[in-house]
Scaffold this motif. Structure first.
Motif, PDB file in Angstrom:
ATOM      1  N   GLN A  22      18.088 -15.987  75.018  1.00 27.99           N
ATOM      2  CA  GLN A  22      19.433 -16.544  75.157  1.00 27.99           C
ATOM      3  C   GLN A  22      19.410 -18.071  75.069  1.00 27.99           C
ATOM      4  OE1 GLN A  22      21.036 -14.762  78.829  1.00 27.99           O
ATOM      5  NE2 GLN A  22      22.648 -13.909  77.552  1.00 27.99           N
ATOM      6  N   ARG A  23      18.470 -18.682  75.788  1.00 32.20           N
ATOM      7  CA  ARG A  23      18.384 -20.138  75.769  1.00 32.20           C
ATOM      8  C   ARG A  23      18.021 -20.652  74.373  1.00 32.20           C
ATOM      9  NH1 ARG A  23      16.147 -19.157  80.869  1.00 32.20           N
ATOM     10  NH2 ARG A  23      14.036 -19.091  80.005  1.00 32.20           N
ATOM     11  N   ALA A  24      17.075 -19.962  73.728  1.00 33.97           N
ATOM     12  CA  ALA A  24      16.659 -20.399  72.396  1.00 33.97           C
ATOM     13  C   ALA A  24      17.805 -20.304  71.398  1.00 33.97           C
ATOM     14  CB  ALA A  24      15.478 -19.551  71.922  1.00 33.97           C
ATOM     15  N   ALA A  25      18.637 -19.276  71.532  1.00 30.90           N
ATOM     16  CA  ALA A  25      19.786 -19.143  70.641  1.00 30.90           C
ATOM     17  C   ALA A  25      20.765 -20.299  70.843  1.00 30.90           C
ATOM     18  CB  ALA A  25      20.474 -17.806  70.884  1.00 30.90           C
ATOM     19  N   VAL A  26      20.903 -20.725  72.088  1.00 33.97           N
ATOM     20  CA  VAL A  26      21.804 -21.851  72.379  1.00 33.97           C
ATOM     21  C   VAL A  26      21.227 -23.155  71.827  1.00 33.97           C
ATOM     22  CG1 VAL A  26      22.794 -23.239  74.234  1.00 33.97           C
ATOM     23  CG2 VAL A  26      22.791 -20.747  74.402  1.00 33.97           C
TER      24      VAL A  26
END
Length: 503
Positions: A407-411
């Motif tokens: 999730q963080r990497a997608a952001v």
């Protein structure tokens, strides 16, 4: 005085009797109804409702009992598994605290009769009757030893599925479809879970944080005969100590300051279903005693009341600790442990799930993309280098950490493709790093490194893990760590100060 309830399938002979065929007399159901007064009659039928409903009207004219018809669908009237499931679902709708059950064996197929015998002798104690035109209505005295012969038939299908899973075959059971896996470690876990799901016994799930203990508990509930009843999840560590008793057992109005109305506790809310007790090791000792009594007696006493209330609840407990170790340390009651640990399932950490990580990365990234669609964010994909970083990571936070990292990497990624830098930025510092302790291969040399102490730390870590994994079998632990025999392993234990639990 409990109400007398007759439960039976409707058979073809009953329809023939209602149609006026003199050769069959009044039929087995009407025989039973006329032989004894019942307060309620619950009839199950796998025939079309247009055929069953007129029969109910015909039977109602011959009794003052309240008749309930439950039409069900069976792929075959001799399918043991489906008959068992439909029968249990019907019985769960009855208030078993206030009734006396009678099962009629004669109507329906032999498979239907055998399931009534199984239920009467195990989970739903009941009187068994049979009838015929010649002998009339009589009790059917079936010893438990005979009844138990039907159990292998009922469970044969799930046992075959267990064999397939143990060999690494894919799981096709819809209830466990949410548990993404490919490797043998989780296949064995799901095999055990499917095995215990059909039995109404307590289950203890052990595993590190983030391994999916609640997900497994929900799957067990969905695969059980209690699937249509409530699933109540409780985080035992999040309940304030002063409210624990009220939360679990409920309270009467005025029982304490702020109790302005009567409130059901978790056990009553889960009546007939499953109560999931997450982080069971966090429960205070005082409530452990009362929980033990509830599990033993099947009843709860709300705070402020002297009247116990019967409950029928299956408990699935979970902990990120080794609960037997908590017992040894005096933090958890031994008698409660053995009451909860009828079946123990250990969820492996992600680092021990060979073959699952790549599959999980793809599935969880799909979930991240699905959530992003609602926000108008374009879907992301992983570069080869980014995937390689994920595959090399240790994942101390297990599946939950993997999902949050994605999730963080997608952001962090402005582009459609997630880069290695975005993955690196998304990794969290481990608790050890936050305490100033670096990874074992990357410690600074400026101030020196005690290599002997460091190697001892590594040795103790793996020796203790190997013992825990093999349940303290030194021969198996030695094999896991590459030692030629258990004596060499024992020497390493002594050298590094690891005490065998038997000592």
């Amino acid at each position: 005085m409990p109400e007398a309830v007759l439960v039976s399938w409707i058979g073809r002979t009953d329809f023939r009797a209602a149609a006026g065929e003199t050769a069959v007399g009044i039929g087995p159901l009407a025989q039973a109804v006329l032989a004894q007064d019942y307060d309620q009659i619950l009839l199950l039928s796998d025939f079309p409702s247009g055929q069953a409903e007129p029969f109910v009207g015909w039977l109602s004219a011959r009794t003052a009992a309240k008749i309930r018809l439950r039409c069900v669908k069976l792929s075959s009237p001799i399918n043991f598994g489906e008959i068992y499931q439909r029968a249990v679902e019907a019985l769960e709708d009855l208030d078993r605290r206030q009734i006396s059950l009678t099962f009629h064996l004669s109507p329906g197929t032999p498979a239907m009769a055998s399931v009534w015998i199984l239920l009467a002798k195990t989970t739903h104690p009941a009187r068994l009757i049979q009838s015929s035109p010649e002998a009339g209505v009589e009790d059917a005295d079936v010893p438990f030893a005979i009844a138990a012969e039907f159990i292998p038939r009922l469970l044969r299908q799930s046992d075959q599925q267990l064999t397939e899973l143990a060999q690494g075959a894919p799981d096709e059971t819809a209830e466990f479809a949410a548990i993404i896996h490919r490797g043998p470690a989780m296949a064995r876990v799901i095999a055990l879970a499917r095995r215990v799901a059909v039995r109404s016994i307590p289950v203890l799930v052990e595993g590190e944080s983030g391994t999916g203990k609640e997900l497994l508990a929900r799957a067990i509930h969905r695969a059980s005969p209690r699937a249509a009843r409530p699933f109540i999840a409780v985080n035992c560590g999040a309940v304030p100590p002063e409210l624990v008793e009220s939360e679990f057992f409920g309270h009467r109005r005025g029982a304490f300051t702020g109790a302005v109305s009567e409130r059901q506790g978790h056990f009553e809310r889960a009546d007939g279903g499953t109560l999931f007790l997450d982080e069971i090791g966090e429960l205070p000792k005082a409530i452990q005693v009362k929980l033990l009594r509830t599990l033993q007696e099947g009843e709860v006493t709300p705070v402020g009341s002297s009247e116990a209330r019967k409950v029928d609840v299956r408990v699935v407990a979970a902990t990120n600790r080794t609960l037997i170790g908590e017992v040894a340390a005096g933090n958890f009651r031994e008698d409660l442990f053995y009451r909860l640990a009828v079946a123990i399932i250990r969820l492996p950490p992600l680092r021990e799930r060979a073959g699952d990580l790549s599959l999980l990365i793809d599935a969880l990234l799909q979930q991240v993309n699905a959530a992003a669609t609602d926000l108008g964010v374009p879907h992301k994909k992983l570069s080869a280098a980014a995937r390689n970083l994920l595959l090399q990571h240790h994942w101390p936070g297990n599946v939950r950490e993997l999902f949050n990292t994605l999730q963080r990497a997608a952001v962090w990624s402005d582009d459609e493709t997630i880069s290695p830098d975005a993955i690196s930025d998304a990794f969290l510092l481990s608790p050890r790093t936050l305490d100033g302790e670096h990874e074992i291969l990357n410690r600074p040399l400026e101030s020196g490194v005690d290599l002997e102490a460091l190697m001892g730390q590594v040795a103790r870590h793996y020796i203790e893990r190997a013992l825990a994994h093999t349940r303290n079998n030194k021969t198996q632990a030695a094999r896991l760590l590459g030692f030629g025999n258990y004596q060499t392993f024992t020497n390493w234990m002594n050298r590094h100060g690891v005490v065998h639990p038997e000592k």
